[in-house]
Write a protein that holds these residues in place. Sequence first.
Motif, PDB file in Angstrom:
ATOM      1  N   GLY A 144       0.835  -1.202   0.000  1.00 62.20           N
ATOM      2  CA  GLY A 144       0.000   0.000   0.000  1.00 62.20           C
ATOM      3  C   GLY A 144       0.856   1.233   0.000  1.00 62.20           C
ATOM      4  O   GLY A 144       2.083   1.170   0.110  1.00 62.20           O
ATOM      5  N   LYS A 145       0.206   2.362  -0.120  1.00 65.32           N
ATOM      6  CA  LYS A 145       0.937   3.623  -0.170  1.00 65.32           C
ATOM      7  C   LYS A 145       1.696   3.835   1.145  1.00 65.32           C
ATOM      8  O   LYS A 145       2.834   4.277   1.155  1.00 65.32           O
ATOM      9  CB  LYS A 145      -0.071   4.759  -0.398  1.00 65.32           C
ATOM     10  CG  LYS A 145       0.505   6.008  -1.016  1.00 65.32           C
ATOM     11  CD  LYS A 145      -0.588   7.084  -1.115  1.00 65.32           C
ATOM     12  CE  LYS A 145      -0.034   8.418  -1.561  1.00 65.32           C
ATOM     13  NZ  LYS A 145      -1.057   9.480  -1.522  1.00 65.32           N
ATOM     14  N   ASP A 158       2.920   1.647   3.169  1.00 67.69           N
ATOM     15  CA  ASP A 158       4.094   0.790   3.264  1.00 67.69           C
ATOM     16  C   ASP A 158       5.210   1.316   2.386  1.00 67.69           C
ATOM     17  O   ASP A 158       6.383   1.144   2.692  1.00 67.69           O
ATOM     18  CB  ASP A 158       3.706  -0.624   2.851  1.00 67.69           C
ATOM     19  CG  ASP A 158       2.501  -1.104   3.621  1.00 67.69           C
ATOM     20  OD1 ASP A 158       2.673  -1.696   4.681  1.00 67.69           O
ATOM     21  OD2 ASP A 158       1.364  -0.829   3.169  1.00 67.69           O
ATOM     22  N   LEU A 159       4.811   1.958   1.302  1.00 65.91           N
ATOM     23  CA  LEU A 159       5.818   2.515   0.413  1.00 65.91           C
ATOM     24  C   LEU A 159       6.620   3.587   1.131  1.00 65.91           C
ATOM     25  O   LEU A 159       7.854   3.573   1.145  1.00 65.91           O
ATOM     26  CB  LEU A 159       5.112   3.091  -0.820  1.00 65.91           C
ATOM     27  CG  LEU A 159       5.978   3.551  -1.971  1.00 65.91           C
ATOM     28  CD1 LEU A 159       6.991   2.502  -2.358  1.00 65.91           C
ATOM     29  CD2 LEU A 159       5.104   3.900  -3.177  1.00 65.91           C
ATOM     30  N   ILE A 160       5.925   4.494   1.765  1.00 63.36           N
ATOM     31  CA  ILE A 160       6.682   5.573   2.411  1.00 63.36           C
ATOM     32  C   ILE A 160       7.426   5.059   3.632  1.00 63.36           C
ATOM     33  O   ILE A 160       8.540   5.491   3.923  1.00 63.36           O
ATOM     34  CB  ILE A 160       5.774   6.772   2.763  1.00 63.36           C
ATOM     35  CG1 ILE A 160       6.666   7.988   3.068  1.00 63.36           C
ATOM     36  CG2 ILE A 160       4.910   6.513   3.959  1.00 63.36           C
ATOM     37  CD1 ILE A 160       6.234   9.208   2.359  1.00 63.36           C
ATOM     38  N   VAL A 161       6.828   4.105   4.308  1.00 63.51           N
ATOM     39  CA  VAL A 161       7.538   3.515   5.440  1.00 63.51           C
ATOM     40  C   VAL A 161       8.832   2.855   4.954  1.00 63.51           C
ATOM     41  O   VAL A 161       9.893   3.003   5.572  1.00 63.51           O
ATOM     42  CB  VAL A 161       6.650   2.494   6.182  1.00 63.51           C
ATOM     43  CG1 VAL A 161       7.479   1.647   7.128  1.00 63.51           C
ATOM     44  CG2 VAL A 161       5.548   3.198   6.949  1.00 63.51           C
ATOM     45  N   ALA A 162       8.746   2.172   3.828  1.00 67.06           N
ATOM     46  CA  ALA A 162       9.936   1.508   3.281  1.00 67.06           C
ATOM     47  C   ALA A 162      11.010   2.526   2.925  1.00 67.06           C
ATOM     48  O   ALA A 162      12.197   2.315   3.167  1.00 67.06           O
ATOM     49  CB  ALA A 162       9.564   0.677   2.064  1.00 67.06           C
ATOM     50  N   ILE A 163      10.569   3.643   2.349  1.00 73.69           N
ATOM     51  CA  ILE A 163      11.537   4.681   2.000  1.00 73.69           C
ATOM     52  C   ILE A 163      12.254   5.175   3.249  1.00 73.69           C
ATOM     53  O   ILE A 163      13.475   5.272   3.297  1.00 73.69           O
ATOM     54  CB  ILE A 163      10.817   5.867   1.314  1.00 73.69           C
ATOM     55  CG1 ILE A 163      10.351   5.442  -0.071  1.00 73.69           C
ATOM     56  CG2 ILE A 163      11.739   7.066   1.212  1.00 73.69           C
ATOM     57  CD1 ILE A 163       9.472   6.473  -0.752  1.00 73.69           C
ATOM     58  N   PHE A 164      11.455   5.420   4.250  1.00 75.68           N
ATOM     59  CA  PHE A 164      12.042   5.884   5.494  1.00 75.68           C
ATOM     60  C   PHE A 164      13.010   4.869   6.073  1.00 75.68           C
ATOM     61  O   PHE A 164      14.108   5.209   6.489  1.00 75.68           O
ATOM     62  CB  PHE A 164      10.929   6.152   6.500  1.00 75.68           C
ATOM     63  CG  PHE A 164      10.676   7.590   6.632  1.00 75.68           C
ATOM     64  CD1 PHE A 164      10.171   8.292   5.564  1.00 75.68           C
ATOM     65  CD2 PHE A 164      10.975   8.262   7.799  1.00 75.68           C
ATOM     66  CE1 PHE A 164       9.951   9.641   5.670  1.00 75.68           C
ATOM     67  CE2 PHE A 164      10.769   9.611   7.903  1.00 75.68           C
ATOM     68  CZ  PHE A 164      10.256  10.310   6.849  1.00 75.68           C
ATOM     69  N   ALA A 165      12.573   3.636   6.112  1.00 72.51           N
ATOM     70  CA  ALA A 165      13.401   2.596   6.716  1.00 72.51           C
ATOM     71  C   ALA A 165      14.740   2.525   5.988  1.00 72.51           C
ATOM     72  O   ALA A 165      15.796   2.482   6.613  1.00 72.51           O
ATOM     73  CB  ALA A 165      12.675   1.251   6.638  1.00 72.51           C
ATOM     74  N   ARG A 166      14.670   2.560   4.664  1.00 73.20           N
ATOM     75  CA  ARG A 166      15.899   2.479   3.886  1.00 73.20           C
ATOM     76  C   ARG A 166      16.810   3.660   4.199  1.00 73.20           C
ATOM     77  O   ARG A 166      18.014   3.493   4.420  1.00 73.20           O
ATOM     78  CB  ARG A 166      15.546   2.476   2.398  1.00 73.20           C
ATOM     79  CG  ARG A 166      16.641   1.936   1.522  1.00 73.20           C
ATOM     80  CD  ARG A 166      16.350   2.250   0.077  1.00 73.20           C
ATOM     81  NE  ARG A 166      16.004   3.662  -0.125  1.00 73.20           N
ATOM     82  CZ  ARG A 166      16.080   4.276  -1.289  1.00 73.20           C
ATOM     83  NH1 ARG A 166      16.458   3.600  -2.345  1.00 73.20           N
ATOM     84  NH2 ARG A 166      15.759   5.543  -1.409  1.00 73.20           N
TER      85      ARG A 166
END
Lengths: 208, 208, 208, 208
Positions: B60-61, B63-71
């Motif tokens: 989902g959207k 999770d996308l931003i969370v993934a960006i942050f995590a990276r």
Amino acid sequence: MQTSQSPRSLKEKQRQERETLILQVAEEVFLERGYHETSMDEIASRVGIAKGTVYLHFPGKDDLIVAIFARDMQEILRHLDASLDAQSSPQAKLEALLYFMYAGLFHKRTQLLSTIYHSVDMRRLFAEKGNCIKSLWESVVERVSLLLEEGKARGEFDATLPTSVMTSIFLSLLSPKSYERLISEDKLSPEDIVIHVGKIFFRGIAAQ
Amino acid sequence: MQTSQSPRSLKEKQRQERETLILQVAEEVFLERGYHETSMDEIASRVGIAKGTVYLHFPGKDDLIVAIFARDMQEILRHLDASLDAQSSPQAKLEALLYFMYAGLFHKRTQLLSTIYHSVDMRRLFAEKGNCIKSLWESVVERVSLLLEEGKARGEFDATLPTSVMTSIFLSLLSPKSYERLISEDKLSPEDIVIHVGKIFFRGIAAQ
Amino acid sequence: MQTSQSPRSLKEKQRQERETLILQVAEEVFLERGYHETSMDEIASRVGIAKGTVYLHFPGKDDLIVAIFARDMQEILRHLDASLDAQSSPQAKLEALLYFMYAGLFHKRTQLLSTIYHSVDMRRLFAEKGNCIKSLWESVVERVSLLLEEGKARGEFDATLPTSVMTSIFLSLLSPKSYERLISEDKLSPEDIVIHVGKIFFRGIAAQ
Amino acid sequence: MQTSQSPRSLKEKQRQERETLILQVAEEVFLERGYHETSMDEIASRVGIAKGTVYLHFPGKDDLIVAIFARDMQEILRHLDASLDAQSSPQAKLEALLYFMYAGLFHKRTQLLSTIYHSVDMRRLFAEKGNCIKSLWESVVERVSLLLEEGKARGEFDATLPTSVMTSIFLSLLSPKSYERLISEDKLSPEDIVIHVGKIFFRGIAAQ
DNA sequence: GATGAATGAGAATTCATTCAT
DNA sequence: TATGAATGAATTCTCATTCAT
């Protein structure tokens, strides 16, 4: 004559009051939920009026937040001007601003300002709709710059540092978001924080 | 043997590449337009794939931003750890971090991080979905705190200032948003800015 | 020659087996979740093959359910023909069908049949894609009708009742959905239920 | 006084009317196309309103169908209670219900009820969202059961048959789907069908 | 003026189906 | 032949804005 004008000004006064109320409530909700997560419905119902009524005062959601900003900026400016009149050193004036923005009644508003100041979409919005905001903010920046310059001239601040950098740092210290953990976890009072923050900043820019 | 594993790892590699590409592009668009103003459609079409394909990689959207942050956080941590290994003073390490976050390649990403860090809705989102983010960020904060403590122990930083306040200020200096005007209007280079900012901060916290 | 045909028929056999497996699993899942709530992905993964492979056997989701129906109808017909051969009264034959449809191994399948038989969209689907289904079902109806006619002719069933009505009622008794509560709440065995249902029906249509 | 209350009740009345209209149209469309094949868009456009307007009355598609069911069940119950009041034998009452459900104005609705009653996904939906539906249906079942018990007590129905089985069969006779062919192919009138169905059922359960 | 019902553009998400490998 | 990544049409739902009452 009075009879014809009195009602007018009465109406006008009521209108102003309602407008102020809307701005207050909207500010609160925007701060709680964020701009996008807040619906016009919620604002209206928290004010206790109908959705359509909000539109009688503000042409759109954009304009509402722009108005909030404008009002807050004006108040900051008012405060700044007041503290400029009071005879004191530039540092004392900047400390007063710091205190006002962070520790005083303005605390909450500062949060919203900083929140929105940091978001891309709001910046674009202001670039399009908020000409007045831009110039108001410029005024704030300019006043701060002038104070810093004055401090330099007086030999209190380090004249080798670019004023613009000093200004930017000073302004970035105004984000209360960063200090939340200090209050909640480290049990510091806003006043303490302001004192420490001021100490670090003014030491940092002090003339050698 | 290779033939049985190669295709697998090849596919896996392609998958990783595409995922990285999506993250890159999404990061860009989020930075340009903001989270809410960006549609999945736009991200997909800028990557050059179909909307549905994004959902093959991220549920989902959010999770996308969370993934960006995590990276991004992981990269910051990686960098921090690297600079911790290099033998140098705490101040040098913190200066390196400042430089990395603001003047180096990470510049753009830092903008997004700070942008989102300051918005209410993102904070709520991360509170719900981004457990990992929270702990990654805690790590960063902790490492900075430890460096400041170390500097105090060495007699380099003022031991009378609360470490938590110093940490907060240091972190709030990482918002490049505030420095944009310095680059565009005052024609300062990021490197210069970092130098000045560092100077002010470290003077501000220096032992007397 | 054999060498050229054996692999062929072997392949063909494997193909048949896989097709049967897909049908079995699909039937199960459709029964559990319903047609619309079941994704091709789920069917494929429960069979243990890739989604695309399902499409090698069935051109679409529609065709899959049509095939399930066709197969089930054929089995019912096979069973019906077998019981027609065995010498017994029409009533005994219909009772055997009732038992087969409801109490025997076919129980689950009957549920699916009835489920789908009652849904509007499936009916439309079959009207478009399932010509074979229609004729197979007609055969079942016809056989039941003939048995009822035969019973009338023998003087066992009430000849004043329209055969078509008797047929319809008989068929509507085949919906196990209605009897679920009898099993779960009243602790009746399927066999008991069949006995009672049969008793009521055959008394109801008995010659006076 | 009237002027202050009239507008309110007028609005409320209009609201009710529109809601009823939506329910009516939705019922029709669901019956024609099935739940899953019907889009909210289609319902809205057949009512002649915008999609969003439907959502002003029903929070979601689920709730829409649940509301339809609830309304229909209530009407059945109302009818049942009315026929219970009229002095007559249990058999007469059940016949009246049969007639109401199948031959009367309720015919179409009964179809939808039965359609949905037989589909797995609707059952799951109601298990989750439709608590009220469940209890309404329980009431219907209970009333039918009581009538059958009463008939047994009066010596009219066979006391050796389990009431639960009789109830189930009676309810399964209410599916008009099964009788469609009787009307279209055998040119029987609904009234005739009801008569025959009733005859078979009541003979089937008659005391010996 | 005030209201709030109605609107409809727009967004996220799903999934049957295709097709390159 | 089998795969499963990619596609994109379709669907549900939201909410800023309008406007008749």
